[in-house]
Design an enzyme around this catalytic site. Structure first.
Site, PDB file in Angstrom:
ATOM      1  N   HIS A   1     -55.230  20.723   2.847  1.00  0.00           N
ATOM      2  CA  HIS A   1     -56.305  20.846   3.840  1.00  0.00           C
ATOM      3  C   HIS A   1     -57.243  19.642   3.712  1.00  0.00           C
ATOM      4  O   HIS A   1     -57.618  19.277   2.594  1.00  0.00           O
ATOM      5  CB  HIS A   1     -57.065  22.165   3.612  1.00  0.00           C
TER       6      HIS A   1
ATOM      7  N   ARG B   1     -50.426  27.715  11.432  1.00  0.00           N
ATOM      8  CA  ARG B   1     -50.175  29.143  11.587  1.00  0.00           C
ATOM      9  C   ARG B   1     -50.466  29.841  10.249  1.00  0.00           C
ATOM     10  O   ARG B   1     -50.162  29.282   9.188  1.00  0.00           O
ATOM     11  CB  ARG B   1     -48.683  29.278  11.917  1.00  0.00           C
ATOM     12  N   LEU B   2     -51.044  31.034  10.331  1.00  0.00           N
ATOM     13  CA  LEU B   2     -51.258  31.788   9.094  1.00  0.00           C
ATOM     14  C   LEU B   2     -49.919  32.316   8.587  1.00  0.00           C
ATOM     15  O   LEU B   2     -49.046  32.663   9.381  1.00  0.00           O
ATOM     16  CB  LEU B   2     -52.194  32.973   9.355  1.00  0.00           C
TER      17      LEU B   2
ATOM     18  N   GLY C   1     -46.550  14.911  11.198  1.00  0.00           N
ATOM     19  CA  GLY C   1     -45.659  14.914  10.036  1.00  0.00           C
ATOM     20  C   GLY C   1     -45.810  13.759   9.071  1.00  0.00           C
ATOM     21  O   GLY C   1     -44.873  13.445   8.343  1.00  0.00           O
ATOM     22  N   SER C   2     -46.987  13.142   9.008  1.00  0.00           N
ATOM     23  CA  SER C   2     -47.131  12.034   8.057  1.00  0.00           C
ATOM     24  C   SER C   2     -47.048  12.544   6.616  1.00  0.00           C
ATOM     25  O   SER C   2     -46.499  11.860   5.748  1.00  0.00           O
ATOM     26  CB  SER C   2     -48.420  11.249   8.304  1.00  0.00           C
TER      27      SER C   2
HETATM   28  C1  GRF Z   1     -53.357  16.976   7.552  1.00  0.00           C
HETATM   29  O1  GRF Z   1     -54.625  16.402   7.657  1.00  0.00           O
HETATM   30  C2  GRF Z   1     -53.386  18.244   6.755  1.00  0.00           C
HETATM   31  O2  GRF Z   1     -54.358  18.235   5.764  1.00  0.00           O
HETATM   32  C3  GRF Z   1     -53.731  19.283   7.784  1.00  0.00           C
HETATM   33  O3  GRF Z   1     -53.024  18.881   8.926  1.00  0.00           O
HETATM   34  C4  GRF Z   1     -52.859  17.474   8.911  1.00  0.00           C
HETATM   35  C5  GRF Z   1     -51.398  17.175   9.119  1.00  0.00           C
HETATM   36  O4  GRF Z   1     -51.180  15.807   9.303  1.00  0.00           O
HETATM   37  N1  GRF Z   1     -53.413  20.616   7.319  1.00  0.00           N
HETATM   38  P1  GRF Z   1     -49.694  15.247   9.358  1.00  0.00           P
HETATM   39  O5  GRF Z   1     -48.966  16.011  10.461  1.00  0.00           O
HETATM   40  O6  GRF Z   1     -49.073  15.454   8.019  1.00  0.00           O
HETATM   41  O7  GRF Z   1     -49.843  13.794   9.705  1.00  0.00           O
END
Ligand code: GRF
Length: 190
Positions: free
Chosen positions: A111, A93-94, A14-15
């Protein structure tokens, strides 16, 4: 009082969720995060939401007989909190028909690659294994495909090392900034 209302979906640490929530809290984004949707009861993002006082829906698809039923529960909660934009931030999840129809062109995803290269859950490791020298981040509208959908914004970063942890942390920093900037553009253009 913030003008706009957004929701975030996450399955992991969740960063990105926290970067978005923090930007809303300090007024950098003129919105409030009204809801976190999390499909993994053990995810670190839940504690972050608790600390930030953000309402959380922890919901497991295993408890529903179909994806439609699972997504209808989520869509009702999104409607109830008045979400205008849904930001996927590590939601593994899609997204299916129910949410795509009810929130058409209002769901975006981040992404950690320059799409269309390196789709999927291991984008950073895959890009590193391939030996690329320019990495990056993409934010795109969500459709029924994996990491498909129209691209909204991208940012590249150079990296010539071999330390995946170091690279991941560099990519996360880019993600946090790009997500905040992109959300601002999206909500201000609506
Ligand atoms: C991120 O790298 C995002 O691009 C990908 O999943 C990761 C989630 O990281 N879809 P966080 O949980 O927000 O730290």
């Amino acid at each position: 009082m913030a003008t706009h209302t957004i929701a975030v979906f996450a399955s992991g640490s969740g960063s990105n969720f926290e970067a978005i929530a923090e930007a809303c809290r300090c007024g950098e984004i003129d919105a409030r995060v009204a809801l976190l949707v999390c499909d993994k009861p053990s995810a670190g993002v839940i504690a972050r939401a608790e600390r930030l006082g953000i309402e959380t829906l922890v919901i497991s698809p295993k408890d529903y007989t179909s994806r439609e039923e699972y997504e209808s529960v989520i869509a009702d909660r999104l409607d109830a909190c008045g979400a205008e934009l849904v930001c996927l931030a590590g939601y593994m999840r899609l997204i299916g028909r129910v949410l795509l129809e009810r929130y058409a062109r209002r769901i975006v995803n981040i992404h950690p690659s320059l799409l269309p290269s390196f789709k999927g859950a291991h984008a950073i490791a895959d890009a590193m294994a391939y030996g690329v020298k320019v990495y990056g981040v993409t934010i795109h509208y969500v459709d029924e495909s994996l990491d498909g959908g129209e691209i909204i914004s991208q940012r590249a970063l150079d990296y010539d090392g071999t330390d995946e942890e170091e690279l991941t942390s560099m990519i996360h920093s880019v993600e946090h900034k790009l997500y905040v900037e992109t959300i601002n553009k999206l909500i201000n253009n609506r």
